[in-house]
Motif scaffolding. Structure first.
Motif, mmCIF file in Angstrom:
data_model
loop_
_atom_site.group_PDB
_atom_site.id
_atom_site.type_symbol
_atom_site.label_atom_id
_atom_site.label_comp_id
_atom_site.label_asym_id
_atom_site.label_seq_id
_atom_site.Cartn_x
_atom_site.Cartn_y
_atom_site.Cartn_z
ATOM 1 N N GLY A 1 -52.251 -2.541 31.335
ATOM 2 C CA GLY A 1 -50.921 -2.423 31.927
ATOM 3 C C GLY A 1 -49.779 -2.634 30.982
ATOM 4 N N PHE A 2 -49.979 -3.481 29.939
ATOM 5 C CA PHE A 2 -48.886 -3.829 29.040
ATOM 6 C C PHE A 2 -49.495 -4.319 27.736
ATOM 7 C CE2 PHE A 2 -44.901 -5.872 27.722
ATOM 8 C CZ PHE A 2 -43.958 -5.045 28.299
ATOM 9 N N VAL B 1 -53.697 -21.784 45.541
ATOM 10 C CA VAL B 1 -54.516 -21.360 44.407
ATOM 11 C C VAL B 1 -53.586 -20.591 43.471
ATOM 12 C CG1 VAL B 1 -56.501 -20.020 43.624
ATOM 13 C CG2 VAL B 1 -56.562 -21.146 45.870
ATOM 14 N N HIS B 2 -53.466 -21.042 42.223
ATOM 15 C CA HIS B 2 -52.570 -20.389 41.276
ATOM 16 C C HIS B 2 -53.351 -19.387 40.428
ATOM 17 C CE1 HIS B 2 -49.288 -23.734 41.406
ATOM 18 N NE2 HIS B 2 -49.745 -23.407 42.598
ATOM 19 N N MET B 3 -52.819 -18.170 40.329
ATOM 20 C CA MET B 3 -53.520 -17.106 39.625
ATOM 21 C C MET B 3 -52.682 -16.641 38.433
ATOM 22 S SD MET B 3 -56.426 -15.517 39.914
ATOM 23 C CE MET B 3 -56.779 -15.911 41.641
ATOM 24 N N LEU B 4 -53.186 -16.875 37.236
ATOM 25 C CA LEU B 4 -52.524 -16.371 36.035
ATOM 26 C C LEU B 4 -52.834 -14.884 35.884
ATOM 27 C CD1 LEU B 4 -53.449 -19.383 33.762
ATOM 28 C CD2 LEU B 4 -51.131 -18.787 34.502
ATOM 29 N N ALA B 5 -51.799 -14.108 35.609
ATOM 30 C CA ALA B 5 -51.950 -12.658 35.431
ATOM 31 C C ALA B 5 -51.376 -12.294 34.072
ATOM 32 C CB ALA B 5 -51.213 -11.916 36.537
ATOM 33 N N TYR B 6 -52.172 -11.623 33.258
ATOM 34 C CA TYR B 6 -51.751 -11.277 31.901
ATOM 35 C C TYR B 6 -51.650 -9.767 31.713
ATOM 36 C CZ TYR B 6 -53.283 -16.085 30.974
ATOM 37 O OH TYR B 6 -53.460 -17.445 31.015
ATOM 38 N N LEU B 7 -50.609 -9.344 31.020
ATOM 39 C CA LEU B 7 -50.488 -7.975 30.499
ATOM 40 C C LEU B 7 -50.613 -6.906 31.573
ATOM 41 C CD1 LEU B 7 -52.539 -8.513 27.211
ATOM 42 C CD2 LEU B 7 -50.049 -8.355 27.415
ATOM 43 N N ARG C 1 -55.253 -6.281 39.080
ATOM 44 C CA ARG C 1 -56.112 -5.278 38.438
ATOM 45 C C ARG C 1 -55.540 -3.869 38.588
ATOM 46 N NH1 ARG C 1 -59.776 -6.405 34.487
ATOM 47 N NH2 ARG C 1 -61.186 -8.095 35.063
ATOM 48 N N GLU C 2 -55.008 -3.562 39.762
ATOM 49 C CA GLU C 2 -54.427 -2.240 39.978
ATOM 50 C C GLU C 2 -53.190 -2.023 39.111
ATOM 51 O OE1 GLU C 2 -53.840 -2.096 44.185
ATOM 52 O OE2 GLU C 2 -56.007 -1.939 44.616
ATOM 53 N N ALA C 3 -52.555 -3.111 38.706
ATOM 54 C CA ALA C 3 -51.400 -3.027 37.808
ATOM 55 C C ALA C 3 -51.830 -3.094 36.343
ATOM 56 C CB ALA C 3 -50.420 -4.149 38.115
ATOM 57 N N GLY C 4 -53.130 -3.026 36.086
ATOM 58 C CA GLY C 4 -53.634 -3.031 34.707
ATOM 59 C C GLY C 4 -53.706 -4.398 34.079
ATOM 60 N N GLY C 5 -53.567 -5.463 34.896
ATOM 61 C CA GLY C 5 -53.550 -6.814 34.360
ATOM 62 C C GLY C 5 -54.899 -7.506 34.396
ATOM 63 N N VAL C 6 -54.905 -8.731 33.856
ATOM 64 C CA VAL C 6 -56.126 -9.513 33.736
ATOM 65 C C VAL C 6 -55.927 -10.845 34.468
ATOM 66 C CG1 VAL C 6 -57.793 -10.528 32.139
ATOM 67 C CG2 VAL C 6 -56.540 -8.450 31.488
ATOM 68 N N PRO C 7 -56.690 -11.097 35.550
ATOM 69 C CA PRO C 7 -56.514 -12.318 36.344
ATOM 70 C C PRO C 7 -57.421 -13.473 35.908
ATOM 71 C CG PRO C 7 -57.819 -10.719 37.565
ATOM 72 C CD PRO C 7 -57.564 -10.120 36.209
ATOM 73 N N VAL C 8 -56.809 -14.654 35.796
ATOM 74 C CA VAL C 8 -57.518 -15.885 35.429
ATOM 75 C C VAL C 8 -57.017 -16.987 36.364
ATOM 76 C CG1 VAL C 8 -57.798 -17.662 33.647
ATOM 77 C CG2 VAL C 8 -57.824 -15.233 33.008
#
Length: 290
Positions: free
Chosen positions: A283-284, A81-87, A187-194
């Motif tokens: 996070g960014f 399962v591939h998880m895109l993580a943004y910012l 999420r703990e790193a301030g990112g957004v998972p898709v």
């Protein structure tokens, strides 16, 4: 305070550079995005942020907004399962440790796959290294390129359809965290998972709805629906899930340069969804062009 922005123009939120398994450097990729008429591009190399600095320099130079990200490898019940993580914060200790573990496992796995293939084909680890750039996250695409260079396959796609197909007997599983664990780390790193391309013809419906519900509880923000590998039936399924669980839907190319036929901007994400992702992140910050 959440980061705020309004990023206009076509947005492609899933691309790869030579830092993972693309064929263009991060700078070249950003310049290609500008040439393709994109207003915003996300760099999402596999399990690494090493391409961020170069892309961050190039983006303002060519007038393209950049969303730094990553495609994180995860596994559920033995299936990828591939998880895109943004910012997300690239210095987050837990995420750094996990991506390093994945990259080491990826390299070890690649070496073992090459040893398996060598039983039947003329192929060496040096052949694979010759297809990588310094610091690249080594994986099966580099083995595919080595097979092409050796004349065992006509192109990368053909290699994946034959020698590198899971049914070939040469492939071994890759270590990766459970997607729910990965979502929590992002999420703990301030990112957004898709979730990336979750309804493809080759993979089928990997994720049962009860697991999607658990992912939403862990912090899943959206699903990639407009992707060339998602089937029409799969897209209908994703739209129903998105409506049920209040998830955003994205569109992306999954561009790899010459490594895949996918073209920049062949699928894009609406500006309102891009804004929602940026607003959700802590996070960014995106790199805003002029």
């Amino acid at each position: 305070m959440p980061l705020q922005s309004s990023l206009r123009g076509p947005a492609d939120l899933h691309t790869h550079s030579s830092i993972s398994d693309g064929t263009e450097t991060p700078g070249e990729l950003v310049r290609a995005a500008a040439a393709a008429g994109l207003g915003t591009v996300a760099l999402t190399d596999h399990d690494t942020t090493a391409g961020w600095p170069e892309a961050m320099v190039a983006a303002p130079e060519v007038g393209v907004n950049l969303i730094p990200g990553m495609e994180l490898s995860t596994r559920h019940n033995g299936m990828s399962v591939h998880m895109l993580a943004y910012l997300f914060d690239p210095s987050n200790p837990a995420l750094l440790a996990e991506t390093e573990r994945i990259r080491v496992a990826r390299k070890t796995r690649a070496a073992e796959i090459v040893e398996n293939i060598r039983v039947d084909y003329d192929l060496t680890w040096e052949d694979v290294l010759a297809q990588t750039t310094s610091g690249a996250s080594i994986g099966r695409p580099h083995i595919a390129d080595a097979l092409v260079a050796r004349g065992h396959s006509t192109d990368r796609s053909a290699a994946f359809d034959t020698i590198l197909h899971p049914r070939s007997g040469y492939i071994i599983p890759l270590y990766a965290p459970d997607p729910i664990v990965a979502i929590r780390m992002i999420r703990e790193a301030g990112g957004v998972p898709v979730i990336a391309h979750p309804a493809t013809g080759t993979r089928g419906r990997l994720i049962p709805e009860d697991v999607v519900a658990e992912m939403v509880e862990a912090g899943l923000f959206g699903m990639e629906i407009d992707h060339r590998e998602n089937t029409p039936e799969g897209k209908s399924w994703l739209r129903a899930l998105a409506a049920r669980y209040n998830l955003v839907l994205t569109g992306s190319s999954d561009y790899h340069g010459a490594g895949k036929p996918n073209r920049l901007g062949e699928n894009t994400t609406p500006s309102a969804v891009v804004d929602a992702i940026v607003s959700e992140a802590t996070g960014f910050a995106p790199i805003i062009a002029g």
